[in-house]
Design a protein around this motif. Structure first.
Motif, PDB file in Angstrom:
ATOM      1  N   PHE A  53      17.619 -11.145 -44.549  1.00 53.33           N
ATOM      2  CA  PHE A  53      17.520 -10.281 -43.367  1.00 53.33           C
ATOM      3  C   PHE A  53      18.195 -10.949 -42.171  1.00 53.33           C
ATOM      4  O   PHE A  53      19.003 -10.346 -41.464  1.00 53.33           O
ATOM      5  CB  PHE A  53      16.042  -9.999 -43.056  1.00 53.33           C
TER       6      PHE A  53
ATOM      7  N   GLY B 284      21.551  -9.621 -40.525  1.00 54.89           N
ATOM      8  CA  GLY B 284      21.234  -9.122 -39.193  1.00 54.89           C
ATOM      9  C   GLY B 284      22.035  -9.825 -38.111  1.00 54.89           C
ATOM     10  O   GLY B 284      22.593  -9.187 -37.223  1.00 54.89           O
TER      11      GLY B 284
ATOM     12  N   CYS C 204      25.704  -8.773 -38.066  1.00 58.06           N
ATOM     13  CA  CYS C 204      25.869  -7.437 -37.484  1.00 58.06           C
ATOM     14  C   CYS C 204      25.625  -7.467 -35.988  1.00 58.06           C
ATOM     15  O   CYS C 204      26.313  -6.790 -35.219  1.00 58.06           O
ATOM     16  CB  CYS C 204      24.921  -6.448 -38.163  1.00 58.06           C
TER      17      CYS C 204
ATOM     18  N   GLN D 160      28.291  -6.360 -33.174  1.00 60.60           N
ATOM     19  CA  GLN D 160      27.975  -5.323 -32.193  1.00 60.60           C
ATOM     20  C   GLN D 160      28.196  -5.817 -30.775  1.00 60.60           C
ATOM     21  O   GLN D 160      28.749  -5.104 -29.940  1.00 60.60           O
ATOM     22  CB  GLN D 160      26.526  -4.858 -32.388  1.00 60.60           C
TER      23      GLN D 160
ATOM     24  N   ASN E 216      21.973  -1.373 -28.612  1.00 67.43           N
ATOM     25  CA  ASN E 216      22.937  -1.324 -29.705  1.00 67.43           C
ATOM     26  C   ASN E 216      22.872  -2.571 -30.568  1.00 67.43           C
ATOM     27  O   ASN E 216      22.864  -2.507 -31.793  1.00 67.43           O
ATOM     28  CB  ASN E 216      24.367  -1.214 -29.146  1.00 67.43           C
ATOM     29  N   ALA E 217      22.827  -3.743 -29.885  1.00 61.55           N
ATOM     30  CA  ALA E 217      22.846  -5.015 -30.612  1.00 61.55           C
ATOM     31  C   ALA E 217      21.575  -5.182 -31.442  1.00 61.55           C
ATOM     32  O   ALA E 217      21.626  -5.643 -32.580  1.00 61.55           O
ATOM     33  CB  ALA E 217      23.017  -6.173 -29.638  1.00 61.55           C
TER      34      ALA E 217
ATOM     35  N   ALA F   1      21.765  -2.895 -34.424  1.00 61.48           N
ATOM     36  CA  ALA F   1      22.685  -3.467 -35.411  1.00 61.48           C
ATOM     37  C   ALA F   1      22.011  -4.607 -36.168  1.00 61.48           C
ATOM     38  O   ALA F   1      22.135  -4.718 -37.396  1.00 61.48           O
ATOM     39  CB  ALA F   1      23.961  -3.968 -34.733  1.00 61.48           C
ATOM     40  N   PHE F   2      21.267  -5.446 -35.433  1.00 60.92           N
ATOM     41  CA  PHE F   2      20.565  -6.562 -36.075  1.00 60.92           C
ATOM     42  C   PHE F   2      19.546  -6.060 -37.094  1.00 60.92           C
ATOM     43  O   PHE F   2      19.504  -6.523 -38.238  1.00 60.92           O
ATOM     44  CB  PHE F   2      19.864  -7.414 -35.005  1.00 60.92           C
ATOM     45  N   LEU F   3      18.737  -5.076 -36.671  1.00 59.84           N
ATOM     46  CA  LEU F   3      17.670  -4.584 -37.550  1.00 59.84           C
ATOM     47  C   LEU F   3      18.243  -3.854 -38.767  1.00 59.84           C
ATOM     48  O   LEU F   3      17.806  -4.089 -39.902  1.00 59.84           O
ATOM     49  CB  LEU F   3      16.732  -3.653 -36.775  1.00 59.84           C
TER      50      LEU F   3
ATOM     51  N   GLY G  76      21.410  -3.987 -40.027  1.00 59.44           N
ATOM     52  CA  GLY G  76      22.161  -4.930 -40.857  1.00 59.44           C
ATOM     53  C   GLY G  76      21.224  -5.831 -41.639  1.00 59.44           C
ATOM     54  O   GLY G  76      21.427  -6.081 -42.835  1.00 59.44           O
TER      55      GLY G  76
ATOM     56  N   LYS H 282      25.934   1.743 -35.897  1.00 58.23           N
ATOM     57  CA  LYS H 282      27.135   0.953 -35.599  1.00 58.23           C
ATOM     58  C   LYS H 282      27.314  -0.245 -36.541  1.00 58.23           C
ATOM     59  O   LYS H 282      27.377  -0.065 -37.743  1.00 58.23           O
ATOM     60  CB  LYS H 282      27.122   0.552 -34.133  1.00 58.23           C
ATOM     61  N   ALA H 283      27.410  -1.447 -35.948  1.00 53.37           N
ATOM     62  CA  ALA H 283      27.757  -2.630 -36.748  1.00 53.37           C
ATOM     63  C   ALA H 283      26.776  -2.860 -37.902  1.00 53.37           C
ATOM     64  O   ALA H 283      27.142  -3.448 -38.920  1.00 53.37           O
ATOM     65  CB  ALA H 283      27.815  -3.865 -35.864  1.00 53.37           C
ATOM     66  N   GLY H 284      25.543  -2.388 -37.756  1.00 52.83           N
ATOM     67  CA  GLY H 284      24.555  -2.560 -38.818  1.00 52.83           C
ATOM     68  C   GLY H 284      24.986  -1.925 -40.122  1.00 52.83           C
ATOM     69  O   GLY H 284      24.581  -2.355 -41.196  1.00 52.83           O
TER      70      GLY H 284
END
Lengths: 116, 145
Positions: A7, A11, A14, A18, B22-23, B26-28, B30, B84-86
């Motif tokens: 994770f 995470g 990404c 972003q 957004n970030a 994306a973290f969650l 991804g 997005k990035a995720g």
């Protein structure tokens, strides 16, 4: 623990992508290209195998893994058949991803119509 | 309406992209992809007795299939624009870009549309991946033997 690490690794990559995208004018196309090259660079410095060891599938699901596979396949190609192996071996590992994407995309484009 | 008032009004109605939100999304998202990937890999290894590398390969195919299929059904575009990035940084983004290009350009014909635009979005990943992989692997052999 490996689940948490997976994770975390996926995470954070990404998250980085972003943040990069929101603070620059780069498009997703730029970002994915940058991360593929980044994967090859990390692999060159011996870091990507460590990342996979730490984060398991969290590292292999990323597009950076494509760069890592190209790099290691190039090296293995050289050790198997010599100088030509850089070219003949380069795509051997990533063939799976490219070919399956081509097959599925083509079949689904035949079967489905875009909504709009 | 005066010019300043108008500009104020425009600024008010321009949607503000919340960078932190957004970030975090994306973290969650991804992270979730990585976590689910690890679940799949663990199941393949423990239940089917697969070797580690083989399970990663199957995971890659599964992810590409799921992303392609969801793109074909039409809701993945929406997900990607939200997460997005995720979703575009994992392999799902690669599959999504190929499938959506294939579907969008099919109307222009199989050669001039689908065929020539197939790698329109994913082409740069393949190009710069091959370039960096090729030259770095030569460097790697020179440096590390």
């Amino acid at each position: 623990m490996i689940f948490f690490n997976a994770f975390l690794v996926a995470g954070l990559f990404c998250f980085g992508a972003q943040v990069l995208m929101d603070n620059t004018k780069l498009t997703p196309g730029h970002i994915t290209s940058i991360f593929v090259v980044l994967g090859a660079v990390l692999s060159f410095f011996g870091l990507y195998p460590k990342l996979i060891e730490f984060g398991g599938a969290g590292a292999t699901v990323l597009i950076s893994n494509f760069g890592h596979m190209l790099y290691t396949a190039g090296i293995e190609g050289f050790h198997e058949v010599g100088v030509l192996g850089f070219a003949s071996g380069l795509l051997t590992k990533s063939s799976l991803a490219v070919v399956s994407a081509v097959i599925f995309a083509f079949i689904f484009a035949l079967l489905f119509k875009p909504k709009n | 309406m005066r010019k300043e008032e108008y500009q104020k009004l425009v600024a008010e109605y321009t949607p503000k992209e919340n960078k932190w939100k957004n970030a975090v999304v994306a973290f969650l998202v991804g992270g979730l992809v990585g976590f689910l990937g690890q679940v799949v890999v663990s199941v393949l290894q423990n239940s089917l007795g697969m070797e580690v590398m083989e399970s990663y390969s199957w995971l890659c195919v599964i992810l590409i299939f799921v992303a392609s299929f969801c793109t074909a059904l039409g809701f993945f575009d929406n997900w990607v624009s939200k997460c997005k990035a995720g979703l575009f940084l994992p392999t799902t983004g690669f599959a999504h870009s190929v499938t959506s290009a294939a579907m969008d350009y099919r109307k222009d014909g199989f050669i001039t549309g689908l065929g020539s635009s197939f790698f329109k979005l994913a082409g740069s990943v393949i190009l710069y991946g091959i370039l960096s992989g090729f030259f770095l692997s030569i460097l790697g052999v020179i440096f590390y033997g």
